[in-house]
Design an enzyme around this catalytic site. Structure first.
Site, short mmCIF file in Angstrom:
data_model
loop_
_atom_site.label_atom_id
_atom_site.label_comp_id
_atom_site.label_asym_id
_atom_site.label_seq_id
_atom_site.Cartn_x
_atom_site.Cartn_y
_atom_site.Cartn_z
N CYS A 116 0.82 -1.27 0.02
CA CYS A 116 0.05 -0.10 -0.03
C CYS A 116 0.94 1.33 -0.10
CB CYS A 116 -1.05 0.11 1.23
SG CYS A 116 -2.22 -1.14 1.35
N GLU A 151 0.71 3.99 2.00
CA GLU A 151 0.96 4.48 3.35
C GLU A 151 2.02 3.70 3.72
OE1 GLU A 151 -1.94 3.43 2.16
OE2 GLU A 151 -3.53 4.08 3.42
N1 THU Z 1 -4.42 0.39 -0.81
C1 THU Z 1 -3.44 1.24 -0.59
O1 THU Z 1 -2.56 1.55 -1.28
N2 THU Z 1 -3.86 2.08 0.73
C2 THU Z 1 -4.86 1.60 1.59
O2 THU Z 1 -5.03 1.94 2.59
C3 THU Z 1 -6.00 0.59 1.04
C4 THU Z 1 -5.60 0.03 -0.54
C5 THU Z 1 -4.28 -0.11 -2.44
C6 THU Z 1 -3.98 -1.47 -2.22
C7 THU Z 1 -4.33 -2.07 -3.64
O3 THU Z 1 -3.17 -1.75 -4.73
C8 THU Z 1 -5.46 -0.96 -3.86
O4 THU Z 1 -5.43 0.01 -3.27
C9 THU Z 1 -6.81 -1.81 -4.39
O5 THU Z 1 -6.87 -2.46 -2.78
#
Ligand code: THU
Length: 133
Positions: free
Chosen positions: A51, A53
């Site tokens: 992710c 973050e």
């Molecule tokens: N994702 C993030 O980058 N941060 C979050 O807090 C929630 C989800 C991303 C992971 C994945 O690449 C996409 O969002 C869909 O879940």
């Protein structure tokens, strides 16, 4: 629009998300005014996705900064309201972001909500609070 949200939108442009097509950006504001960017990076083995973050926080530590340098963490995505970080990222934030930091959740239109780590993850697991020596 707040500068931190604009930075998170810039970070989001670096997302590698060919599978979900859901781009997320994170920008960490430091005391010296620097912003550290992170974007989500996916993999064809879906579970290996990382992710925005967490990528921003791991980048910050890898560049030699410390949690004490952090003033605020901004996160953004194309969501109807402010984006909400996943549980894994919340746990990593508890370890690497100071309790006093501002957490600003937004969407790319600029709607935002300011929150705290305590609100995002009450009763967090914390084993270690000393120096990393
Ligand atoms: N994702 C993030 O980058 N941060 C979050 O807090 C929630 C989800 C991303 C992971 C994945 O690449 C996409 O969002 C869909 O879940």
């Amino acid at each position: 629009m707040k500068k931190g949200i604009k930075e998170a939108i810039k970070a989001r442009q670096k997302s590698y998300s060919p599978y979900s097509k859901f781009k997320v950006g994170a920008a960490i504001e430091l005391k010296d005014g620097t912003f550290i960017h992170g974007a989500n990076i996916e993999n064809s083995s879906y579970g290996l996705t990382s992710c925005a973050e967490r990528n921003a926080l791991f980048s910050l530590i890898s560049q030699g900064y410390h949690k004490e340098d952090i003033v605020a963490l901004y996160v953004t995505g194309d969501t109807p309201g402010p984006i909400s970080p996943c549980g894994a990222c919340r746990q990593v934030m508890v370890e690497l972001v100071p309790k006093t930091a501002k957490i600003v959740l937004s969407n790319i239109k600029g709607d935002f909500e300011e929150t705290t780590l305590e609100k995002l993850l009450p009763y967090a697991f914390e084993e270690f609070e000393g120096d990393n020596d």
